[in-house]
Write an enzyme that holds these catalytic residues in place. Structure first.
Site, short mmCIF file in Angstrom:
data_model
loop_
_atom_site.label_atom_id
_atom_site.label_comp_id
_atom_site.label_asym_id
_atom_site.label_seq_id
_atom_site.Cartn_x
_atom_site.Cartn_y
_atom_site.Cartn_z
CG HIS A 27 -8.71 -3.07 -1.86
ND1 HIS A 27 -9.59 -2.39 -2.64
CD2 HIS A 27 -8.47 -2.27 -0.79
CE1 HIS A 27 -9.87 -1.23 -2.08
NE2 HIS A 27 -9.20 -1.14 -0.95
CG PHE A 28 -9.37 -8.94 1.41
CD1 PHE A 28 -10.33 -9.20 2.37
CD2 PHE A 28 -9.66 -9.26 0.09
CE1 PHE A 28 -11.55 -9.79 2.03
CE2 PHE A 28 -10.87 -9.84 -0.26
CZ PHE A 28 -11.82 -10.10 0.71
CG HIS A 29 -6.71 -2.43 3.62
ND1 HIS A 29 -6.01 -1.32 3.21
CD2 HIS A 29 -7.96 -2.26 3.12
CE1 HIS A 29 -6.80 -0.52 2.49
NE2 HIS A 29 -7.99 -1.07 2.43
CD GLN A 79 -14.56 -0.32 -2.20
OE1 GLN A 79 -15.73 -0.52 -1.86
NE2 GLN A 79 -13.97 -1.03 -3.12
CG ASP A 112 -2.03 0.99 1.16
OD1 ASP A 112 -1.73 2.20 0.96
OD2 ASP A 112 -3.19 0.59 1.28
CB ILE A 113 1.43 4.08 -2.39
CG1 ILE A 113 0.00 4.38 -2.78
CG2 ILE A 113 2.19 3.36 -3.47
CD1 ILE A 113 -0.10 5.38 -3.92
P1 AMP Z 1 -9.70 1.58 0.36
O1 AMP Z 1 -9.93 2.98 0.86
O2 AMP Z 1 -10.11 0.50 1.30
O3 AMP Z 1 -10.34 1.45 -1.02
O4 AMP Z 1 -8.15 1.40 0.20
C1 AMP Z 1 -7.43 1.76 -0.92
C2 AMP Z 1 -5.98 1.68 -0.53
O5 AMP Z 1 -5.22 1.72 -1.71
C3 AMP Z 1 -5.50 2.82 0.35
O6 AMP Z 1 -4.97 2.30 1.55
C4 AMP Z 1 -4.46 3.53 -0.50
O7 AMP Z 1 -3.38 3.98 0.25
C5 AMP Z 1 -4.05 2.46 -1.47
N1 AMP Z 1 -3.60 2.88 -2.77
C6 AMP Z 1 -4.13 3.84 -3.57
N2 AMP Z 1 -3.46 3.90 -4.74
C7 AMP Z 1 -2.48 2.95 -4.67
C8 AMP Z 1 -1.45 2.52 -5.56
N3 AMP Z 1 -1.28 3.08 -6.75
N4 AMP Z 1 -0.63 1.53 -5.15
C9 AMP Z 1 -0.78 0.98 -3.94
N5 AMP Z 1 -1.73 1.33 -3.06
C10 AMP Z 1 -2.58 2.30 -3.42
#
Ligand code: AMP
Length: 137
Positions: free
Chosen positions: A102-104, A96, A33-34
């Protein structure tokens, strides 16, 4: 909600934009995650096009959860994690931000997580965590 082919994770899956990859198989992809909520914060996604958990068929859900557990075990080993938060946000109302399910996996405590998607991490640091996790798969 219709699947948006231009969401950022669809672009990652099509390799139109890069990610810091941790694991990939036929059905799933895991990457850093970035904007991590803790060091080692990793995302696991199915290749199947679903917006939320509620759109994901059982077979693809099973495949994804197998990768979630595999990567969680690697995170535990690589980072000596004492606990891992598994988080899944379904729907904008839940917070979201990327409309591909996706799963964190966050090696931390629910009580000490940083704010969600708030601060970009240093790429070199993310790469170093990815290498450690990959080495423990
Ligand atoms: P959510 O809010 O549950 O949809 O989480 C989306 C996640 O994606 C967040 O934790 C962001 O930090 C992460 N994210 C957004 N863009 C990217 C990317 N290009 N590469 C990796 N993680 C990302």
């Amino acid at each position: 909600m219709a699947y948006d082919q231009n969401n950022i994770f669809a672009k990652i899956l099509r390799e139109e934009i890069p990610c810091i990859k941790v694991y990939e198989d036929e059905h799933t992809l895991a990457f850093m995650d970035i904007m991590p909520q803790a060091d080692g914060h990793t995302l696991v996604i199915p290749k199947y096009q679903a917006v939320t958990l509620l759109d994901l068929p059982a077979t693809e859900l099973t495949q994804t959860m197998q990768t979630v557990q595999k990567v969680a075990l690697a995170i535990e080993k690589a980072l000596d994690a004492k606990g891992i938060v598994l988080m899944q946000l379904s729907g904008e109302a839940a917070g979201q931000t990327v409309p591909h399910v996706h799963f964190h996996l966050i090696p931390s405590s629910i009580h000490t997580l940083k704010n969600h998607a708030s601060e970009m991490a240093d790429q070199a640091k993310l790469k170093a965590f990815a290498e450690k996790i990959k080495a423990s798969l």
